[in-house]
Design a protein around this motif. Structure first.
Motif, PDB file in Angstrom:
ATOM      1  N   PRO A  14       0.833  -1.211   0.000  1.00  0.00           N
ATOM      2  CA  PRO A  14       0.000   0.000   0.000  1.00  0.00           C
ATOM      3  C   PRO A  14       0.867   1.261   0.000  1.00  0.00           C
ATOM      4  O   PRO A  14       0.996   1.946   1.025  1.00  0.00           O
ATOM      5  CB  PRO A  14      -0.838  -0.141   1.267  1.00  0.00           C
ATOM      6  CG  PRO A  14       0.051  -0.920   2.197  1.00  0.00           C
ATOM      7  CD  PRO A  14       0.831  -1.863   1.316  1.00  0.00           C
ATOM      8  N   HIS A  27      -2.589   6.401   5.373  1.00  0.00           N
ATOM      9  CA  HIS A  27      -2.864   5.177   4.633  1.00  0.00           C
ATOM     10  C   HIS A  27      -3.061   5.499   3.160  1.00  0.00           C
ATOM     11  O   HIS A  27      -3.606   6.542   2.807  1.00  0.00           O
ATOM     12  CB  HIS A  27      -4.110   4.486   5.186  1.00  0.00           C
ATOM     13  CG  HIS A  27      -3.997   4.175   6.644  1.00  0.00           C
ATOM     14  ND1 HIS A  27      -3.227   3.137   7.125  1.00  0.00           N
ATOM     15  CD2 HIS A  27      -4.522   4.782   7.732  1.00  0.00           C
ATOM     16  CE1 HIS A  27      -3.298   3.122   8.442  1.00  0.00           C
ATOM     17  NE2 HIS A  27      -4.075   4.108   8.842  1.00  0.00           N
ATOM     18  N   SER A  28      -2.646   4.576   2.323  1.00  0.00           N
ATOM     19  CA  SER A  28      -2.813   4.762   0.883  1.00  0.00           C
ATOM     20  C   SER A  28      -4.224   4.356   0.474  1.00  0.00           C
ATOM     21  O   SER A  28      -4.952   3.733   1.248  1.00  0.00           O
ATOM     22  CB  SER A  28      -1.790   3.931   0.121  1.00  0.00           C
ATOM     23  OG  SER A  28      -2.082   2.567   0.286  1.00  0.00           O
ATOM     24  N   LYS A  30      -4.852   2.335  -2.147  1.00  0.00           N
ATOM     25  CA  LYS A  30      -4.898   0.975  -2.675  1.00  0.00           C
ATOM     26  C   LYS A  30      -3.515   0.332  -2.619  1.00  0.00           C
ATOM     27  O   LYS A  30      -2.507   1.005  -2.500  1.00  0.00           O
ATOM     28  CB  LYS A  30      -5.392   0.980  -4.112  1.00  0.00           C
ATOM     29  CG  LYS A  30      -4.438   1.691  -5.081  1.00  0.00           C
ATOM     30  CD  LYS A  30      -4.950   1.615  -6.506  1.00  0.00           C
ATOM     31  CE  LYS A  30      -3.948   2.223  -7.473  1.00  0.00           C
ATOM     32  NZ  LYS A  30      -4.347   2.089  -8.850  1.00  0.00           N
ATOM     33  N   ASP A  31      -3.530  -0.988  -2.724  1.00  0.00           N
ATOM     34  CA  ASP A  31      -2.284  -1.724  -2.900  1.00  0.00           C
ATOM     35  C   ASP A  31      -1.871  -1.594  -4.357  1.00  0.00           C
ATOM     36  O   ASP A  31      -2.723  -1.480  -5.245  1.00  0.00           O
ATOM     37  CB  ASP A  31      -2.479  -3.199  -2.569  1.00  0.00           C
ATOM     38  CG  ASP A  31      -2.644  -3.452  -1.082  1.00  0.00           C
ATOM     39  OD1 ASP A  31      -2.465  -2.511  -0.292  1.00  0.00           O
ATOM     40  OD2 ASP A  31      -2.963  -4.596  -0.710  1.00  0.00           O
ATOM     41  N   PHE A 102       2.356  -2.555   7.143  1.00  0.00           N
ATOM     42  CA  PHE A 102       1.933  -2.495   5.746  1.00  0.00           C
ATOM     43  C   PHE A 102       2.529  -3.589   4.872  1.00  0.00           C
ATOM     44  O   PHE A 102       1.893  -4.038   3.925  1.00  0.00           O
ATOM     45  CB  PHE A 102       2.299  -1.121   5.155  1.00  0.00           C
ATOM     46  CG  PHE A 102       1.812   0.008   5.991  1.00  0.00           C
ATOM     47  CD1 PHE A 102       0.467   0.341   6.031  1.00  0.00           C
ATOM     48  CD2 PHE A 102       2.697   0.750   6.773  1.00  0.00           C
ATOM     49  CE1 PHE A 102       0.015   1.384   6.817  1.00  0.00           C
ATOM     50  CE2 PHE A 102       2.244   1.803   7.562  1.00  0.00           C
ATOM     51  CZ  PHE A 102       0.907   2.110   7.587  1.00  0.00           C
TER      52      PHE A 102
END
Length: 140
Positions: A14, A27-28, A30-31, A102
Motif C-alpha cells: 500500500p 494510509h494509501s 490501494k495496494d 503495511f
C-alpha cells in the motif's frame, strides 16, 4: 528476510505517495505493485530495511522523476497486465519488514527486475537518497 525478497523483487504494497503524506494521510488508497529497490539486513537489530518504489501503468506527470520499464523487464517482473509501465524514482517509502504494519511478509514476489535495469533504477535513485529527499517513512 532478504533471501526471500532480494533487491529488485516486485511485490504488492500500500504505497503512500508523498503528496498523500503532505495532506496528512497515513494510509494509501490501494495496494499497488512496487519494487523493493533496496533490501538491507541489519543483523545487529535483526531487521530488514526496505526502500520501496511505486510502479504505475500511468505515465509520470510533469516534473515526476520516473523511468519507463522496458518490455522485457515488465515480463520479468510479472507485470504483464501493463501495456507500458513506469517506476517512480523521485520519492520512496521506507519501511522495516519485520515491524511493518503495511508489508506482507508471507506474499510471494510476482517477479524481479534484472540486474542491469535494477542498477539503472539505483543510479536514478541515488541523488534522492543522498539528499535525503522524497522519503515517506512508513515506520511511524
Amino acid at each position: 528476510m532478504t533471501d526471500r525478497f532480494p533487491n529488485g523483487s516486485i511485490v504488492t504494497y500500500p504505497y503512500l505517495w508523498r503528496w498523500q503524506e503532505n495532506e496528512g494521510r497515513e494510509h494509501s488508497e490501494k495496494d499497488r505493485p512496487v519494487c523493493l529497490a533496496i533490501t538491507m539486513a541489519d543483523a545487529r537489530q535483526n531487521i530488514t530495511h526496505l526502500v520501496i518504489l511505486p510502479i504505475s501503468g500511468t505515465p509520470p506527470f510533469q516534473g515526476q522523476a520516473a523511468l519507463e520499464i522496458p518490455p522485457l523487464e515488465i515480463r520479468r517482473a510479472g507485470l504483464s497486465m501493463l501495456k507500458r509501465g513506469w517506476i517512480t524514482v523521485g520519492e520512496y517509502n521506507y519501511d522495516i519488514a519485520e515491524r511493518s504494519y503495511f508489508f506482507e511478509p508471507n506474499q510471494i514476489p510476482r517477479g524481479q527486475f534484472g540486474p542491469s535495469f535494477l542498477e539503472e533504477i539505483r543510479q536514478a535513485l541515488r541523488p534522492i537518497l543522498i539528499a535525503r529527499q522524497g522519503r515517506v517513512d512508513r515506520t511511524k
